[in-house]
Every structure is written in structure tokens, then in C-alpha cells.
Design a protein around this motif. Structure first.
Motif, PDB file in Angstrom:
ATOM      1  N   ILE A  97      43.777  24.672  11.056  1.00  0.00           N
ATOM      2  CA  ILE A  97      43.020  24.415  12.114  1.00  0.00           C
ATOM      3  C   ILE A  97      43.305  25.736  12.900  1.00  0.00           C
ATOM      4  CG2 ILE A  97      44.890  22.737  14.025  1.00  0.00           C
ATOM      5  CD1 ILE A  97      43.076  21.037  11.821  1.00  0.00           C
ATOM      6  N   THR A  98      42.299  25.198  13.321  1.00  0.00           N
ATOM      7  CA  THR A  98      42.741  26.670  14.413  1.00  0.00           C
ATOM      8  C   THR A  98      43.115  26.630  15.643  1.00  0.00           C
ATOM      9  OG1 THR A  98      40.477  26.929  14.712  1.00  0.00           O
ATOM     10  CG2 THR A  98      41.007  28.631  13.328  1.00  0.00           C
ATOM     11  N   ALA A  99      42.304  26.853  16.842  1.00  0.00           N
ATOM     12  CA  ALA A  99      42.768  26.860  18.366  1.00  0.00           C
ATOM     13  C   ALA A  99      41.599  27.340  19.223  1.00  0.00           C
ATOM     14  CB  ALA A  99      44.329  27.010  18.270  1.00  0.00           C
ATOM     15  N   LYS A 138      62.406  17.498   6.640  1.00  0.00           N
ATOM     16  CA  LYS A 138      61.054  17.012   7.942  1.00  0.00           C
ATOM     17  C   LYS A 138      59.816  16.784   7.022  1.00  0.00           C
ATOM     18  CE  LYS A 138      58.972  19.785  10.986  1.00  0.00           C
ATOM     19  NZ  LYS A 138      59.463  21.550  11.400  1.00  0.00           N
ATOM     20  N   VAL A 156      54.654  30.023   3.450  1.00  0.00           N
ATOM     21  CA  VAL A 156      52.925  30.524   3.202  1.00  0.00           C
ATOM     22  C   VAL A 156      52.949  31.645   3.776  1.00  0.00           C
ATOM     23  CG1 VAL A 156      52.272  28.464   4.438  1.00  0.00           C
ATOM     24  CG2 VAL A 156      52.490  30.363   5.964  1.00  0.00           C
ATOM     25  N   ARG A 157      54.191  32.412   4.903  1.00  0.00           N
ATOM     26  CA  ARG A 157      54.290  33.445   3.996  1.00  0.00           C
ATOM     27  C   ARG A 157      54.577  34.504   2.795  1.00  0.00           C
ATOM     28  NH1 ARG A 157      57.558  34.476   9.703  1.00  0.00           N
ATOM     29  NH2 ARG A 157      58.697  32.813   8.448  1.00  0.00           N
ATOM     30  N   GLY A 207      54.902  19.153   7.629  1.00  0.00           N
ATOM     31  CA  GLY A 207      56.363  18.100   8.226  1.00  0.00           C
ATOM     32  C   GLY A 207      55.587  18.235   9.680  1.00  0.00           C
ATOM     33  N   GLY A 259      54.226  17.216  13.671  1.00  0.00           N
ATOM     34  CA  GLY A 259      52.258  17.561  15.142  1.00  0.00           C
ATOM     35  C   GLY A 259      51.233  17.038  13.941  1.00  0.00           C
ATOM     36  N   ILE A 260      50.420  17.480  14.467  1.00  0.00           N
ATOM     37  CA  ILE A 260      49.532  17.861  13.974  1.00  0.00           C
ATOM     38  C   ILE A 260      48.963  17.747  12.443  1.00  0.00           C
ATOM     39  CG2 ILE A 260      46.856  18.761  13.540  1.00  0.00           C
ATOM     40  CD1 ILE A 260      47.294  19.968  16.913  1.00  0.00           C
ATOM     41  N   ILE A 288      52.048  34.509   9.730  1.00  0.00           N
ATOM     42  CA  ILE A 288      51.981  33.007   9.010  1.00  0.00           C
ATOM     43  C   ILE A 288      50.821  32.072   9.083  1.00  0.00           C
ATOM     44  CG2 ILE A 288      52.533  30.558  10.882  1.00  0.00           C
ATOM     45  CD1 ILE A 288      55.359  32.295  11.315  1.00  0.00           C
ATOM     46  N   SER A 335      47.541  23.823   8.124  1.00  0.00           N
ATOM     47  CA  SER A 335      48.311  23.111   9.705  1.00  0.00           C
ATOM     48  C   SER A 335      49.048  24.035  10.077  1.00  0.00           C
ATOM     49  CB  SER A 335      48.049  22.334   9.642  1.00  0.00           C
ATOM     50  OG  SER A 335      47.982  21.694  11.575  1.00  0.00           O
ATOM     51  N   MET A 384      52.032  22.413  22.004  1.00  0.00           N
ATOM     52  CA  MET A 384      51.991  21.983  24.043  1.00  0.00           C
ATOM     53  C   MET A 384      53.473  22.239  24.520  1.00  0.00           C
ATOM     54  SD  MET A 384      49.390  22.609  24.457  1.00  0.00           S
ATOM     55  CE  MET A 384      49.274  22.778  26.016  1.00  0.00           C
ATOM     56  N   PRO A 395      41.132  22.594  17.836  1.00  0.00           N
ATOM     57  CA  PRO A 395      41.766  21.526  18.755  1.00  0.00           C
ATOM     58  C   PRO A 395      41.725  22.467  20.122  1.00  0.00           C
ATOM     59  CG  PRO A 395      43.116  21.865  16.908  1.00  0.00           C
ATOM     60  CD  PRO A 395      42.416  23.037  17.169  1.00  0.00           C
ATOM     61  N   THR A 452      53.084  17.438  21.373  1.00  0.00           N
ATOM     62  CA  THR A 452      52.908  18.421  19.874  1.00  0.00           C
ATOM     63  C   THR A 452      53.427  19.566  20.277  1.00  0.00           C
ATOM     64  OG1 THR A 452      51.065  19.774  20.424  1.00  0.00           O
ATOM     65  CG2 THR A 452      50.861  17.576  19.088  1.00  0.00           C
TER      66      THR A 452
HETATM   67  P1  NAP Z   1      53.939  21.749  14.763  1.00  0.00           P
HETATM   68  O1  NAP Z   1      54.327  20.531  14.613  1.00  0.00           O
HETATM   69  O2  NAP Z   1      55.010  22.888  14.785  1.00  0.00           O
HETATM   70  O3  NAP Z   1      53.672  22.514  13.248  1.00  0.00           O
HETATM   71  C1  NAP Z   1      53.830  23.719  12.734  1.00  0.00           C
HETATM   72  C2  NAP Z   1      54.345  23.353  11.450  1.00  0.00           C
HETATM   73  O4  NAP Z   1      54.238  24.392  10.769  1.00  0.00           O
HETATM   74  C3  NAP Z   1      55.129  23.247  11.356  1.00  0.00           C
HETATM   75  O5  NAP Z   1      55.870  21.490  10.833  1.00  0.00           O
HETATM   76  C4  NAP Z   1      56.622  24.125  10.434  1.00  0.00           C
HETATM   77  O6  NAP Z   1      57.415  23.992   9.889  1.00  0.00           O
HETATM   78  C5  NAP Z   1      55.235  24.882  10.225  1.00  0.00           C
HETATM   79  N1  NAP Z   1      55.894  26.113   9.594  1.00  0.00           N
HETATM   80  C6  NAP Z   1      55.961  27.412  10.400  1.00  0.00           C
HETATM   81  N2  NAP Z   1      55.972  28.556  10.519  1.00  0.00           N
HETATM   82  C7  NAP Z   1      55.823  27.737   8.328  1.00  0.00           C
HETATM   83  C8  NAP Z   1      55.402  29.247   7.449  1.00  0.00           C
HETATM   84  N3  NAP Z   1      56.281  30.280   7.894  1.00  0.00           N
HETATM   85  N4  NAP Z   1      55.190  28.307   6.154  1.00  0.00           N
HETATM   86  C9  NAP Z   1      55.281  26.619   6.302  1.00  0.00           C
HETATM   87  N5  NAP Z   1      55.393  26.189   7.326  1.00  0.00           N
HETATM   88  C10 NAP Z   1      55.864  26.012   8.447  1.00  0.00           C
HETATM   89  O7  NAP Z   1      53.052  22.180  15.756  1.00  0.00           O
HETATM   90  P2  NAP Z   1      51.979  21.818  16.080  1.00  0.00           P
HETATM   91  O8  NAP Z   1      51.375  21.904  17.653  1.00  0.00           O
HETATM   92  O9  NAP Z   1      51.273  20.183  15.241  1.00  0.00           O
HETATM   93  O10 NAP Z   1      50.243  22.992  15.712  1.00  0.00           O
HETATM   94  C11 NAP Z   1      49.742  22.428  14.261  1.00  0.00           C
HETATM   95  C12 NAP Z   1      48.646  23.014  13.876  1.00  0.00           C
HETATM   96  O11 NAP Z   1      47.533  22.680  15.408  1.00  0.00           O
HETATM   97  C13 NAP Z   1      49.027  24.798  14.224  1.00  0.00           C
HETATM   98  O12 NAP Z   1      47.986  25.315  13.138  1.00  0.00           O
HETATM   99  C14 NAP Z   1      48.765  25.315  15.886  1.00  0.00           C
HETATM  100  O13 NAP Z   1      48.517  25.830  15.727  1.00  0.00           O
HETATM  101  C15 NAP Z   1      47.167  24.052  15.930  1.00  0.00           C
HETATM  102  N6  NAP Z   1      47.375  23.637  17.157  1.00  0.00           N
HETATM  103  C16 NAP Z   1      47.719  23.292  17.874  1.00  0.00           C
HETATM  104  C17 NAP Z   1      47.870  22.962  19.409  1.00  0.00           C
HETATM  105  C18 NAP Z   1      48.275  21.448  20.334  1.00  0.00           C
HETATM  106  O14 NAP Z   1      48.080  21.376  21.202  1.00  0.00           O
HETATM  107  N7  NAP Z   1      49.205  20.982  19.475  1.00  0.00           N
HETATM  108  C19 NAP Z   1      45.957  22.918  20.110  1.00  0.00           C
HETATM  109  C20 NAP Z   1      45.049  24.272  19.049  1.00  0.00           C
HETATM  110  C21 NAP Z   1      45.941  23.892  17.674  1.00  0.00           C
HETATM  111  P3  NAP Z   1      58.629  24.261   9.347  1.00  0.00           P
HETATM  112  O15 NAP Z   1      59.048  25.057  10.622  1.00  0.00           O
HETATM  113  O16 NAP Z   1      60.071  23.683   9.002  1.00  0.00           O
HETATM  114  O17 NAP Z   1      58.105  25.606   8.716  1.00  0.00           O
END
Ligand code: NAP
Ligand code: COA
Length: 268
Positions: free
Chosen positions: A145-147, A48, A70-71, A21, A23-24, A119, A96, A199, A190, A196
Motif C-alpha cells: 500500500i503506497t499513496a 489490536k 517491521v523494522r 491491526g 485501518g486499511i 517503517i 500496509s 486521515m 490510495p 482512518t
Molecule cells: P493505520 O490504521 O495507522 O495503519 C498502520 C498500521 O501499521 C497500524 O496498524 C500500526 O499498528 C502498523 N504499524 C505502524 N508502525 C509499525 C511498525 N513499525 N511495525 C509493524 N506495524 C506497524 O493507518 P491507515 O490510515 O489505515 O494506513 C494504512 C496504510 O494505508 C498505510 O500504508 C498508509 O500509508 C496507507 N495510506 C493511507 C491513506 C489514508 O487515507 N488513510 C492514504 C494513502 C495511503 P501498530 O502501531 O500497532 O504497530
């Protein structure tokens, strides 16, 4: 922008993307749909997911919004079933969904630690487990997707670091067990990705310039660059790759404690 984009590459394939919904995850879902896949989007917030689904459909793709935490294994398995009923099977599962925030280990509550493990790590297992039956029929593939936090000690994120390291270990273990079913299991790790939620949580006010100086390539990555890596790992070009974690981090992880060390030194 340069791209490994191949139109029709994923024609007649179905992908399920948790965290689809925003970001990535949303970027990956749109990219897979653009290349022909039908995409099921999973997250907690239906609105979303529906917005991303509408964008995909407006672009000529096929998408389904399925709300689940997802939990909650049963809720997630139900979302997987909805995707199978609508699209006929599952070829790709992309995990993700995640949660993260900056918090010193000394004051982080047990529940805060558990929430992120639940999560990220349990949510990734739940997705893989719920999709196994379908992926074994299609000889499909999983990408999580890890980090960089999975690989390097990172201050203020012991919860996310432990979760992501757990996912990378799970990736290798599932690759070992499920290779015989034709299922490939990989991860993309990543570094900091611009624009995002991740960040905006990890680079609070003014920290962005400081963090960029700690990335060897002196910039953040972008969602497109993560989509490229995921596309590659799901594609037939990666047909003998399993159990791998592909860093897409501009060299960030080469820096030992990583760019967040400065935040700790400043009393983060
Ligand atoms: P984001 O937009 O917040 O994406 C996370 C998504 O996970 C949201 O859409 C959220 O939607 C969903 N989510 C959270 N808790 C959940 C749950 N319990 N059940 C189902 N869905 C859930 O953040 P993002 O920065 O794009 O991150 C995406 C992925 O990339 C993550 O795995 C993150 O660790 C990884 N990552 C990101 C970065 C970065 O720089 N952004 C760097 C390294 C890794 P809802 O809240 O609506 O559930
Ligand atoms: N610092 C310290 N602890 C925090 C915190 C923060 N910034 N944010 C949440 N917590 C703690 C809470 O205090 C709670 O612990 P407690 O019960 O001991 O007080 C625990 O974490 C769970 O919080 P809650 O809000 O109930 O969890 P949730 O399941 O509703 O949400 C989160 C999970 C906390 C990860 C939330 O930030 C979230 O939903 N994130 C998704 C989006 C995201 O993080 N995107 C970036 C991906 S990299």
C-alpha cells in the motif's frame, strides 16, 4: 455496494498482512479472510491484532495474530514462520504498515525522517524478503500500500513521500527480479480514505472540507474501495500484471501538488 467479491476466491490460500491491526490493513485482512484465505496479522500492538483476529474467527475465518515491528527483520521473519507453521505456506504478502505525520521539512528531525523510511520502505522490503522463499513455492503475489505522495510533490510529508516513492520503485525492481519465480509484485496507491488514522493525522481540525474540494470526485474514498483493488491484484484476474501501481484516489493525484497544498499556504 458494488463489489468484485467472489466467495471462496482465496480458499486454501494464506495471506500475511502487516499493519493488519487497524485501518486499511485490517480491512484488507478481513476481506481476504471473508474470501477464504487464512490470514496472519502483523503489527506492534498485539491487542489490536488479536481483536481483528477474533472478528475474523467470529465470522468463520482463520486468523493468527503475530506481533512484530517491521523494522526488525528477525522479528518479522519469525512472524512469517509462525504463519507458515500454522497455515502451511504463504501465498500473499500485503505491506500496509506505515507511519506518517505532518511536518515541514525545514524542522523535521533526521530521526523523524528515518523512522518513516524505516517503517514504510525498509519494512516493505523486510516483508518481501522474509516471504520470498515461501512465495516462490506457491507462485504467490505481493501488494504494497503506497499513496499518491509517491507520485506527486506533497508539502509537509517529504518523509512519507520519499518512503512511498521508494516502495513503488522497489515494486518494479522486485517484479523484474522475481517474475521468473512466478511471483507478482504490485502496489495500490490510495488517495484520502475516510475513517482512518492516516486521515485523522493528515486532515487536522476543520481541514477535511477543504481537502475534499481538492479531490476531483469531491469525496474521500473508503476502505472497501481499497480492498477491491487489492483483491483484484491478488486474484487470478491480474495474472499477467506485475510491477504496477494502481491509483485508487478519486483523481487526487491529477492535481499536481495535491490537496495538501492549501495546508502549506495556511502556514501548515
Ligand atoms: P493505520 O490504521 O495507522 O495503519 C498502520 C498500521 O501499521 C497500524 O496498524 C500500526 O499498528 C502498523 N504499524 C505502524 N508502525 C509499525 C511498525 N513499525 N511495525 C509493524 N506495524 C506497524 O493507518 P491507515 O490510515 O489505515 O494506513 C494504512 C496504510 O494505508 C498505510 O500504508 C498508509 O500509508 C496507507 N495510506 C493511507 C491513506 C489514508 O487515507 N488513510 C492514504 C494513502 C495511503 P501498530 O502501531 O500497532 O504497530
Ligand atoms: N512531527 C515531527 N516529528 C515527529 C512527529 C511529528 N508529529 N512525530 C514523531 N516525530 C519524530 C520524533 O520527534 C522522533 O524524532 P526525534 O528523536 O528526533 O525527536 C522521530 O519522529 C521518531 O519518533 P518516535 O515516536 O520515537 O517513533 P516511533 O518509531 O515510536 O513511531 C511514528 C513512529 C513517529 C511514525 C509514529 O507516529 C507511529 O508509530 N505511527 C504509526 C501509525 C500511523 O502513523 N498511521 C498513519 C499511517 S498513514
Amino acid at each position: 455496494m458494488q463489489s468484485v467479491f467472489v466467495p471462496g476466491l482465496f480458499e486454501n490460500k494464506t495471506a500475511i498482512v502487516t499493519g493488519g491491526g487497524s485501518g486499511i490493513g485490517a480491512g484488507i485482512a478481513k476481506r481476504l479472510a471473508k474470501q477464504g484465505a487464512s490470514v496472519a496479522l502483523v503489527g506492534r500492538t498485539l491487542e489490536k491484532l488479536e481483536n481483528v483476529a477474533k472478528e475474523i474467527e467470529a465470522d468463520g475465518g482463520k486468523a493468527l495474530a503475530a506481533s512484530a515491528d517491521v523494522r526488525q527483520y528477525d522479528a518479522l521473519a519469525n512472524a512469517v514462520k509462525m504463519a507458515v507453521d500454522r497455515f502451511g505456506g504463504i501465498d500473499f504478502a500485503v505491506a500496509s504498515a506505515a507511519g506518517n505525520f505532518l511536518a515541514p521539512a525545514a524542522t523535521l528531525s533526521a530521526n523523524g525522517f528515518r523512522a518513516v523510511i524505516d517503517i514504510d520502505l525498509c519494512g516493505t522490503f523486510n516483508l518481501a524478503r522474509a516471504c520470498f522463499e515461501y512465495l516462490s513455492k506457491t507462485k504467490g503475489a505481493i501488494v504494497s500500500i503506497t499513496a499518491t505522495q509517491a507520485k506527486i510533490a506533497t508539502p509537509l510529508q517529504c518523509h512519507a513521500g520519499a518512503a512511498k516513492a521508494g516502495i513503488e520503485k522497489l515494486t518494479r525492481d522486485l517484479a523484474l527480479e522475481w517474475g521468473r519465480f512466478g511471483i507478482r509484485v504490485n502496489a495500490v496507491a490510495p488517495g484520502p480514505i475516510e475513517g482512518t488514522e492516516g486521515m485523522s493525522r493528515l486532515a487536522p481540525g476543520g481541514a477535511e472540507d477543504m481537502l475534499k474540494k481538492r479531490v476531483p470526485m469531491r469525496r474521500y474514498g473508503n476502505i472497501h474501495e481499497i480492498c477491491e483493488a487489492v483483491t483484484y491484484l491478488l486474484s487470478p484476474a491480474a495474472s499477467f500484471i506485475t510491477g504496477a501501481s494502481l491509483l485508487v484516489d478519486g483523481g487526487t493525484s491529477l492535481l499536481g501538488p495535491g490537496p495538501f497544498l492549501d495546508l502549506l499556504e495556511q502556514g501548515g
